[in-house]
Enzyme design. Structure first.
Site, PDB file in Angstrom:
ATOM      1  N   CYS A  11      22.380   2.068  -4.119  1.00  0.00           N
ATOM      2  CA  CYS A  11      22.536   2.894  -3.128  1.00  0.00           C
ATOM      3  C   CYS A  11      24.158   2.971  -2.777  1.00  0.00           C
ATOM      4  O   CYS A  11      24.642   4.009  -2.610  1.00  0.00           O
ATOM      5  CB  CYS A  11      21.776   2.649  -1.598  1.00  0.00           C
ATOM      6  N   VAL A  34       0.417   3.200   4.782  1.00  0.00           N
ATOM      7  CA  VAL A  34       0.986   1.881   5.381  1.00  0.00           C
ATOM      8  C   VAL A  34       2.319   1.845   6.240  1.00  0.00           C
ATOM      9  O   VAL A  34       2.543   1.652   7.016  1.00  0.00           O
ATOM     10  CB  VAL A  34       1.031   0.634   4.129  1.00  0.00           C
ATOM     11  N   GLY A  35       3.265   2.699   5.582  1.00  0.00           N
ATOM     12  CA  GLY A  35       4.562   2.988   6.102  1.00  0.00           C
ATOM     13  C   GLY A  35       4.493   3.735   7.403  1.00  0.00           C
ATOM     14  O   GLY A  35       5.303   3.398   8.282  1.00  0.00           O
ATOM     15  N   GLY A  85       0.970  -1.118  -0.022  1.00  0.00           N
ATOM     16  CA  GLY A  85      -0.024   0.134   0.171  1.00  0.00           C
ATOM     17  C   GLY A  85       0.918   1.234   0.149  1.00  0.00           C
ATOM     18  O   GLY A  85       2.080   1.204  -0.193  1.00  0.00           O
ATOM     19  N   GLU A  98      18.715   2.851   6.430  1.00  0.00           N
ATOM     20  CA  GLU A  98      19.702   2.626   5.455  1.00  0.00           C
ATOM     21  C   GLU A  98      19.483   3.364   4.222  1.00  0.00           C
ATOM     22  O   GLU A  98      18.181   3.218   3.546  1.00  0.00           O
ATOM     23  CB  GLU A  98      19.514   1.163   4.867  1.00  0.00           C
ATOM     24  N   GLY A 124       3.189   4.246   0.682  1.00  0.00           N
ATOM     25  CA  GLY A 124       4.015   4.425   2.039  1.00  0.00           C
ATOM     26  C   GLY A 124       3.444   5.462   3.026  1.00  0.00           C
ATOM     27  O   GLY A 124       3.824   5.324   4.202  1.00  0.00           O
TER      28      GLY A 124
HETATM   29  P1  NAP Z   1      11.446   5.690  -0.905  1.00  0.00           P
HETATM   30  O1  NAP Z   1      10.838   6.658  -1.938  1.00  0.00           O
HETATM   31  O2  NAP Z   1      12.244   6.580   0.244  1.00  0.00           O
HETATM   32  O3  NAP Z   1      10.732   4.696  -0.442  1.00  0.00           O
HETATM   33  C1  NAP Z   1      11.119   3.320   0.261  1.00  0.00           C
HETATM   34  C2  NAP Z   1      10.104   2.740   0.834  1.00  0.00           C
HETATM   35  O4  NAP Z   1       9.505   3.582   1.788  1.00  0.00           O
HETATM   36  C3  NAP Z   1       8.898   2.327  -0.116  1.00  0.00           C
HETATM   37  O5  NAP Z   1       8.392   1.191   0.361  1.00  0.00           O
HETATM   38  C4  NAP Z   1       7.817   3.450   0.038  1.00  0.00           C
HETATM   39  O6  NAP Z   1       6.416   3.120  -0.178  1.00  0.00           O
HETATM   40  C5  NAP Z   1       8.085   3.832   1.625  1.00  0.00           C
HETATM   41  N1  NAP Z   1       7.571   4.932   1.981  1.00  0.00           N
HETATM   42  C6  NAP Z   1       7.296   6.121   1.039  1.00  0.00           C
HETATM   43  N2  NAP Z   1       6.723   7.183   1.955  1.00  0.00           N
HETATM   44  C7  NAP Z   1       6.646   6.804   3.123  1.00  0.00           C
HETATM   45  C8  NAP Z   1       6.521   7.380   4.488  1.00  0.00           C
HETATM   46  N3  NAP Z   1       5.943   8.854   4.214  1.00  0.00           N
HETATM   47  N4  NAP Z   1       6.675   6.695   5.604  1.00  0.00           N
HETATM   48  C9  NAP Z   1       7.089   5.293   5.355  1.00  0.00           C
HETATM   49  N5  NAP Z   1       7.109   4.805   4.440  1.00  0.00           N
HETATM   50  C10 NAP Z   1       7.119   5.599   3.228  1.00  0.00           C
HETATM   51  O7  NAP Z   1      12.757   5.128  -1.898  1.00  0.00           O
HETATM   52  P2  NAP Z   1      12.806   4.552  -3.318  1.00  0.00           P
HETATM   53  O8  NAP Z   1      12.685   5.461  -4.192  1.00  0.00           O
HETATM   54  O9  NAP Z   1      12.152   3.306  -3.236  1.00  0.00           O
HETATM   55  O10 NAP Z   1      14.451   3.824  -3.274  1.00  0.00           O
HETATM   56  C11 NAP Z   1      15.240   4.703  -3.677  1.00  0.00           C
HETATM   57  C12 NAP Z   1      16.315   5.085  -2.478  1.00  0.00           C
HETATM   58  O11 NAP Z   1      16.442   4.109  -1.549  1.00  0.00           O
HETATM   59  C13 NAP Z   1      17.233   6.030  -2.940  1.00  0.00           C
HETATM   60  O12 NAP Z   1      17.651   7.128  -2.163  1.00  0.00           O
HETATM   61  C14 NAP Z   1      18.424   4.759  -2.413  1.00  0.00           C
HETATM   62  O13 NAP Z   1      19.793   5.422  -2.260  1.00  0.00           O
HETATM   63  C15 NAP Z   1      17.954   4.380  -1.175  1.00  0.00           C
HETATM   64  N6  NAP Z   1      18.474   2.909  -0.824  1.00  0.00           N
HETATM   65  C16 NAP Z   1      19.279   2.786   0.183  1.00  0.00           C
HETATM   66  C17 NAP Z   1      19.954   1.890   0.400  1.00  0.00           C
HETATM   67  C18 NAP Z   1      20.545   1.333   1.553  1.00  0.00           C
HETATM   68  O14 NAP Z   1      20.914   0.410   1.997  1.00  0.00           O
HETATM   69  N7  NAP Z   1      21.337   2.412   2.239  1.00  0.00           N
HETATM   70  C19 NAP Z   1      19.553   0.617  -0.336  1.00  0.00           C
HETATM   71  C20 NAP Z   1      18.576   0.652  -1.524  1.00  0.00           C
HETATM   72  C21 NAP Z   1      18.253   1.883  -1.766  1.00  0.00           C
HETATM   73  P3  NAP Z   1       5.911   3.612  -1.869  1.00  0.00           P
HETATM   74  O15 NAP Z   1       6.517   2.524  -2.533  1.00  0.00           O
HETATM   75  O16 NAP Z   1       4.637   3.451  -1.282  1.00  0.00           O
HETATM   76  O17 NAP Z   1       6.554   4.916  -1.967  1.00  0.00           O
END
Ligand code: NAP
Length: 472
Positions: free
Chosen positions: A279, A206-207, A201, A245, A203
């Site tokens: 990342c 659900v998140g 769902g 992370e 973020g």
């Molecule tokens: P994102 O937009 O931050 O989303 C990550 C997760 O958080 C998704 O499941 C997202 O759900 C959820 N989410 C979104 N808004 C939220 C909120 N307000 N509260 C709680 N959860 C929420 O990141 P992404 O675009 O999927 O991934 C790319 C990013 O991840 C990059 O910045 C990358 O560097 C980072 N990353 C870091 C690592 C590490 O290990 N350091 C590894 C991989 C990626 P939805 O799908 O519904 O938006």
């Protein structure tokens, strides 16, 4: 046969309809066609999942029970890896060769690393007159991104199971289908109801409910720094443990005397792996001014080998960006970098195909370390080459971003590279081409995050510590 029309969530050992509205479409980024749907869960679904996880949590779970759950879960996952690889290519566009290797074999190695950690771990020790015992942390909320959908979950769910915790998962909506296959495998492995629960769902719904839920003990988040900050805020309000992370802008530093040819070949490959959607990618290449011209020729030659195209073609090295929003975001970075005065060496923002979110592997030279491209995470196949004058300058540039996740150092000898690496504010560095280690602790300094994943140190994050003072 894959089932890409998912209408149920996994809660308390059952596949149940969610309480949300219209399902969420999953789009194939190579064709821009809908490939399936997943339920749009709600806060009420999270509450049901957390309730199930709480009931399933037994702080006194035996070591034998953890071992059995873990071994069966890993065996079940291993059997599903060929299917999961196909699904990852379909839902987020990773080239099939990458899906069959890095996207699935690395998670398997990581899972085995946790199994080894459990075997060797000392759960009790004497410190003075105290018996210090390590207990399962409790109910874990795992929130993950789309770039390595299986790996991200394995890095959280497997140590949680090994530690005796119970889990509620929320994968990214961009790549959730492979996660359903993973959870199906776990369910088939005979995990007791409530040990692992899946809620998909938005973020923001659900998140956020997972992060703030009073009955969650530990929220482990992987994703962007912006969302990580919000998750940390919510977790902080309810005083729960949080691991973040987050993003990176890692430097591949080639010092004077380093093996330029190898450093560039490995460095370009690292920057473009998974279309740059990694990342820990080394997205800045720092080259000594004295070898700059030679380096640019080698970089252009290496980059020209990265064919972009159909992710199902085994010869393809870069597939599409994972989504429309990611595609437009990356093109924006490329266009702004040109406006900021960076010199386009390879690639650019021209369209590759009429259909699909394909982007040319792109290299910019003469990148100002303080410009947007020198500072911000792009999350696409875009490499910034930055010249430096001497070792102090290289260190200043390497440390000169808000991030600190990964990186590399190349020097004439390991001692010189290690001496430099000790001064870099980052969680992980490869020394003169040292290979990836699936049990080495991984995590960020500065805005790249809090906490460590993988191996024994990652496993310990899932344990609480209790001290029992004895009379003697
Ligand atoms: P994102 O937009 O931050 O989303 C990550 C997760 O958080 C998704 O499941 C997202 O759900 C959820 N989410 C979104 N808004 C939220 C909120 N307000 N509260 C709680 N959860 C929420 O990141 P992404 O675009 O999927 O991934 C790319 C990013 O991840 C990059 O910045 C990358 O560097 C980072 N990353 C870091 C690592 C590490 O290990 N350091 C590894 C991989 C990626 P939805 O799908 O519904 O938006």
């Amino acid at each position: 046969m894959h089932d890409y029309d998912r209408t149920t969530l996994f809660i308390d050992g059952q596949w149940v309809p969610g309480t949300g509205g219209a399902p969420i479409d999953v789009i194939d980024p190579a064709t821009e066609q809908r490939v399936g749907v997943v339920p749009s869960g709600t806060a009420a679904d999270v509450d049901a999942a957390v309730d199930a996880a709480r009931r399933a949590f037994d702080p006194l779970i035996s070591l034998a029970e953890r071992r059995e759950r873990l071994d069966r879960a890993i065996a079940a996952m291993e059997k599903r890896l060929p299917d999961i690889a196909e699904t990852i290519t379909r839902e987020m566009g990773a080239p099939i060769r990458i899906s069959q290797t890095v996207q699935t074999q690395v998670p398997l190695a990581v899972a085995r690393g946790f199994a080894a950690a459990l075997t060797d771990f000392e759960f009790e020790e004497r410190i003075g007159n105290s018996l210090v015992v390590r207990e399962p942390y409790g109910v874990v909320a795992a929130i993950t991104p789309w770039n390595y959908p299986l790996y991200q979950l394995v890095a959280k769910v497997v140590p949680a199971i090994a530690a005796g915790c119970t889990v509620v998962l929320k994968p990214s909506n961009e790549a959730p289908l492979s996660v359903f296959e993973f959870v199906e495998a776990l369910a088939e492995s005979g995990l007791p109801p409530g040990v692992v629960n899946l809620v998909t769902g938005p973020g923001g719904v659900v998140g956020e409910r997972m992060a703030e839920h009073p009955d969650v003990d530990f929220v482990s988040f992987t994703g962007s720094t912006g969302v990580g900050s919000r998750v940390g805020e919510l977790a902080g309000k309810s005083i729960k443990k949080v691991a973040l992370e987050l993003g990176g802008k890692s430097a591949n530093v080639i010092l004077e005397g380093g093996d330029l040819k190898t450093a560039i070949k490995v460095g370009v490959g690292n920057a473009f792996l998974n279309g740059g959607q990694t990342c820990m990618a080394w997205t800045r290449m720092l080259v000594p001014q004295s070898r700059y011209g030679e380096a640019l020729d080698l970089i252009a030659e290496a980059a020209s080998k990265y064919t972009v195209g159909d992710p199902w073609d085994p010869g393809t090295r870069i597939g599409p960006s994972a989504s429309a929003s990611q595609y437009h975001s990356v093109l924006g970075f490329i266009e702004r970098a040109q406006r900021d005065g960076a010199r386009l060496l390879v690639g650019g923002s021209e369209k590759v195909r009429d259909v699909g979110y394909f982007i040319k592997p792109t290299v910019f030279a003469d990148v100002d370390p303080d410009s947007e491209l020198g500072q911000e995470e792009v999350f696409g196949p875009v490499l910034a080459v930055i010249p430096f004058s001497d070792t102090d300058d290289a260190l200043r540039i390497a440390n000169g971003t808000p991030y600190g996740l990964s990186g590399a150092v190349w020097a004439a000898d390991d001692q010189t590279a290690i001496a430099f690496a000790r001064q870099v504010q980052t969680g992980q560095l490869d020394i003169n081409g040292g290979p990836y280690n699936p049990v080495a602790p991984f995590g960020g300094y500065k805005k790249s995050g809090i906490g460590r994943e993988l191996g024994r140190i990652g496993f310990e994050e899932y344990l609480q510590t209790k001290s029992l003072q004895l009379k003697s």
